[in-house]
Design an enzyme around this catalytic site. Structure first.
Site, PDB file in Angstrom:
ATOM      1  N   HIS A 144       1.845   4.450   9.864  1.00 16.01           N
ATOM      2  CA  HIS A 144       0.866   3.449   9.397  1.00 16.01           C
ATOM      3  C   HIS A 144      -0.089   3.066  10.518  1.00 16.01           C
ATOM      4  O   HIS A 144       0.332   2.842  11.653  1.00 16.01           O
ATOM      5  CB  HIS A 144       1.611   2.203   8.904  1.00 16.01           C
ATOM      6  CG  HIS A 144       0.802   1.317   8.005  1.00 16.01           C
ATOM      7  ND1 HIS A 144      -0.258   0.560   8.454  1.00 16.01           N
ATOM      8  CD2 HIS A 144       0.902   1.065   6.674  1.00 16.01           C
ATOM      9  CE1 HIS A 144      -0.778  -0.113   7.440  1.00 16.01           C
ATOM     10  NE2 HIS A 144      -0.105   0.179   6.342  1.00 16.01           N
TER      11      HIS A 144
ATOM     12  N   CYS B 299       0.842  -1.200   0.000  1.00 18.17           N
ATOM     13  CA  CYS B 299       0.000   0.000   0.000  1.00 18.17           C
ATOM     14  C   CYS B 299       0.883   1.258   0.000  1.00 18.17           C
ATOM     15  O   CYS B 299       0.588   2.255  -0.666  1.00 18.17           O
ATOM     16  CB  CYS B 299      -0.932  -0.007   1.214  1.00 18.17           C
ATOM     17  SG  CYS B 299      -0.103  -0.282   2.787  1.00 18.17           S
TER      18      CYS B 299
END
Ligand SMILES: NC(=O)c1ccc[n+]([C@@H]2O[C@H](COP(=O)([O-])OP(=O)(O)OC[C@H]3O[C@@H](n4cnc5c(N)ncnc54)[C@H](OP(=O)(O)O)[C@@H]3O)[C@@H](O)[C@H]2O)c1
Length: 341
Positions: A183, A156
């Site tokens: 994250h 991602c």
């Protein structure tokens, strides 16, 4: 022709891909026909129906014959098999396996899926370097060929940052840089402290800590942009939010610039070459505003800074689940179309 997909590992990304499909125009061409997951059918149906991050599933979901879930008339067969031997991909006529367990990363793992009858495998994470291709949709998906069988959808984070790095390098020439991923928590962290992982830091509560974790992001970027070889380093920090992440990037450039020029260049990249995968905003937003959003990355122009006219800092937001899940579908759609030409 419909593309028949099986999801191996129905956790956050597996579930996101299935949900994304039911909100995507790709539903016309892609059908998820099988799921293999270690949990039981009731729990799988329940976690499809209710999702703390993305809300209730918009369509009815029912269990059928004690072995399938039905969504809007589509039957999805659910298997509970550990390991890669003997998966029912020939019987299910699987065109693509989405390998989403996070456990398997090698070419031989993917070949096991193919031996079980699948035509192709798409990893939901960076795989070993000997796979056929590592793809960041919008950057290099046109390099896919009909003969490719084993592909990685990268990470991602790579999907979020590669278009930004490429745009800055094209306009200003990057000399060196550091990437800090901020994250959201993931399922490889415990809610409160627990014996959990070989990485000691991942024994620590995801709710109570910001946790530095290992990252191979710099290598991942180099794989996509060979011009960045040896120029970047990266660190990552998990933070106590459930979804949406950010990338804080600082690069030194060859030319001279200011924040306005940097934003103009990035805005132009988002409008042209990277339309659809890169977005730009200057609104005063916070992470949850990017939940359930489609772009691989959204540049927050309000946070762009330039020091001494050569040190450039850019902040990029991304929905680590939803955007990535949609890129799995985009890559599959493009890849499969090559088989038909
Ligand atoms: N979450 C994100 O934001 C994100 C974004 C992009 C890429 N990724 C990557 O995608 C992969 C999956 O991440 P995730 O967040 O979805 O993890 P996750 O929520 O832990 O999901 C993984 C699922 O696979 C299941 N599983 C494990 N071994 C299996 C096996 N042998 N056969 C069938 N199912 C198995 C797990 O079951 P148990 O829980 O019972 O073990 C779990 O439900 C990772 O490589 C991750 O790096 C994640």
């Amino acid at each position: 022709m419909t593309i028949r997909v099986a999801i191996n590992g129905y956790g956050r990304i597996g579930q996101s891909v299935l949900r994304a499909l039911y909100e995507s125009p790709h539903r016309e061409r892609i059908s998820i026909v099988a799921i293999n997951e270690l949990s039981d059918l009731d729990t799988i149906a329940y976690l499809t129906r209710y999702d703390t991050t993305h809300g209730r599933f918009p369509l009815p979901i029912a269990i059928r014959d004690g072995q399938s879930i039905e969504i809007d008339g589509d039957l999805i067969k659910v298997y509970r098999r550990e390991g890669l031997d003997n998966l029912p991909w020939a019987r299910e006529k699987i065109d693509v396996v989405f390998e989403c367990t996070g456990v398997y990363s090698s070419r031989s793992d993917a070949e096991a899926h193919i031996s079980s009858g699948a035509q192709r495998v798409l990893f939901s994470h960076p795989a070993h370097a000997d796979v056929d291709k590592t793809i960041v949709y919008g950057v290099n998906h046109t390099s896919l060929e009909a003969g490719d069988r084993i592909v990685s959808n990268a990470s991602c984070t790579t999907n979020a940052i590669v278009p930004v790095i490429d745009a800055l390098d094209t306009c200003f020439g990057i000399e060196a840089g550091t990437l800090t991923t901020i994250h959201s928590a993931m399922n490889d962290q415990p809610t409160i402290d627990a014996y959990h992982h070989t990485d000691l830091r991942r024994t620590r509560s995801a709710m109570q800590n910001m946790v530095p974790v290992d990252t191979a992001l710099a290598k991942g970027v180099e794989r996509l942009l060979p011009s960045m070889r040896g120029k970047l380093s990266a660190v990552a920090m998990r933070v106590p939010t459930v979804n949406v992440s950010a990338l804080d990037m600082t690069v030194s450039i060859r030319g001279r610039t200011d924040a306005k020029m940097v934003n103009e260049a990035l805005k132009e990249a988002a409008r042209t070459r990277y339309e659809g995968v890169l977005a730009f905003t200057e609104e005063p937003l916070a992470s949850s505003d990017f939940n359930h959003t489609l772009p691989s990355g959204t540049i927050d122009g309000s946070q762009t800074r330039v020091s001494g006219d050569q040190l450039v800092k850019v902040l990029t937001w991304f929905d680590n689940e939803w955007a990535f899940a949609n890129r799995m579908l985009d890559v599959t759609n493009f890849w499969h179309a090559l088989q038909e030409t």
